[in-house]
Each structure stands twice: as C-alpha cells, then as structure tokens.
Design an enzyme around this catalytic site. Structure first.
Site, mmCIF file in Angstrom:
data_model
loop_
_atom_site.group_PDB
_atom_site.id
_atom_site.type_symbol
_atom_site.label_atom_id
_atom_site.label_comp_id
_atom_site.label_asym_id
_atom_site.label_seq_id
_atom_site.Cartn_x
_atom_site.Cartn_y
_atom_site.Cartn_z
ATOM 1 N N VAL A 161 0.841 -1.195 0.000
ATOM 2 C CA VAL A 161 0.000 0.000 0.000
ATOM 3 C C VAL A 161 0.877 1.247 0.000
ATOM 4 C CG1 VAL A 161 -1.719 1.279 1.339
ATOM 5 C CG2 VAL A 161 -1.767 -1.202 1.333
ATOM 6 N N CYS A 162 0.467 2.262 -0.777
ATOM 7 C CA CYS A 162 1.087 3.581 -0.689
ATOM 8 C C CYS A 162 -0.029 4.617 -0.772
ATOM 9 C CB CYS A 162 2.150 3.780 -1.774
ATOM 10 S SG CYS A 162 1.482 3.856 -3.447
ATOM 11 N N ARG A 163 0.266 5.823 -1.206
ATOM 12 C CA ARG A 163 -0.756 6.863 -1.269
ATOM 13 C C ARG A 163 -1.741 6.611 -2.404
ATOM 14 N NH1 ARG A 163 -1.961 11.721 -3.727
ATOM 15 N NH2 ARG A 163 -0.214 11.475 -5.138
ATOM 16 N N MET A 214 -3.956 4.575 -0.414
ATOM 17 C CA MET A 214 -4.690 5.099 0.739
ATOM 18 C C MET A 214 -5.759 6.109 0.322
ATOM 19 S SD MET A 214 -3.914 3.508 3.472
ATOM 20 C CE MET A 214 -4.583 4.589 4.736
ATOM 21 N N GLY A 239 -0.948 4.051 -5.152
ATOM 22 C CA GLY A 239 -0.725 2.774 -5.823
ATOM 23 C C GLY A 239 0.503 2.748 -6.712
#
Length: 100
Positions: A65-67, A94, A69
């Site tokens: 997961v990141c901000r 996220m 993708g």
C-alpha cells in the site's frame, strides 16, 4: 511485462473485516503514515525495502500500500525481481481506502 496481482480496497476491507490475517506493508514515508494507516499494517518506507527484505515473508499474501498505488507498484516489481511471488498491490492506495 508481467501482470501485477492487485486487490481493490473494498475487497481488502471485506477480507480484514471477515477476520483474515493478511500482512499489509505500507511503503509511504513517515510523515504520510503519521496521518493514518490501515489498522494492523506494517510500515516499511519504500526506500528502506532493500535493507528490510527479511521483514517481508515469502509465504502468505503480502498486500502493498502507498498513497495512490504507484510506489507500491514499484515495490511490487522490485520484490518480484527478488523472487517474491506472494505480493499484491492495492489499487488506488490510501486515497481509495480513505474514500471507502
């Protein structure tokens, strides 16, 4: 080019709500994680992944997961090159999780 395995935030939430045990690795930076994480996620910033490979198991599903993708997608590609076949990239990051 290989096709990444992905999961929608809604599916991840459904699986977590159902009690599944999944390792979620949040690859965002410290300041981003300070604003909130998926409950139970492990924080390993993208830049530290090569030094912290031992913390990412090769068995069981690992959701990245990141901000948005993008960074988690790059981590997915890196891990795949290291021989990991158990990673899944969360679509939308996220931003999408918080919109649920």
């Amino acid at each position: 080019m290989n096709t990444r395995r992905t999961i929608e935030p809604s599916e991840l939430k459904r699986r977590l709500d159902a009690g599944e045990t999944l390792l979620i690795v949040d690859v965002r930076e410290d300041d981003e994680v300070a604003q909130g994480m998926i409950p139970g996620a492990k924080h390993i910033a993208m830049g530290t992944i090569p030094d912290r490979l031992s913390e990412i198991p090769t068995e069981g599903e690992v959701v990245l997961v990141c901000r948005s993708g993008n960074r988690s997608g790059r981590v997915y590609d890196f891990l795949e090159a290291q021989g990991y076949a158990n990673t899944i990239n969360m679509n939308g990051g996220m931003l999408a999780w918080e919109a649920l």
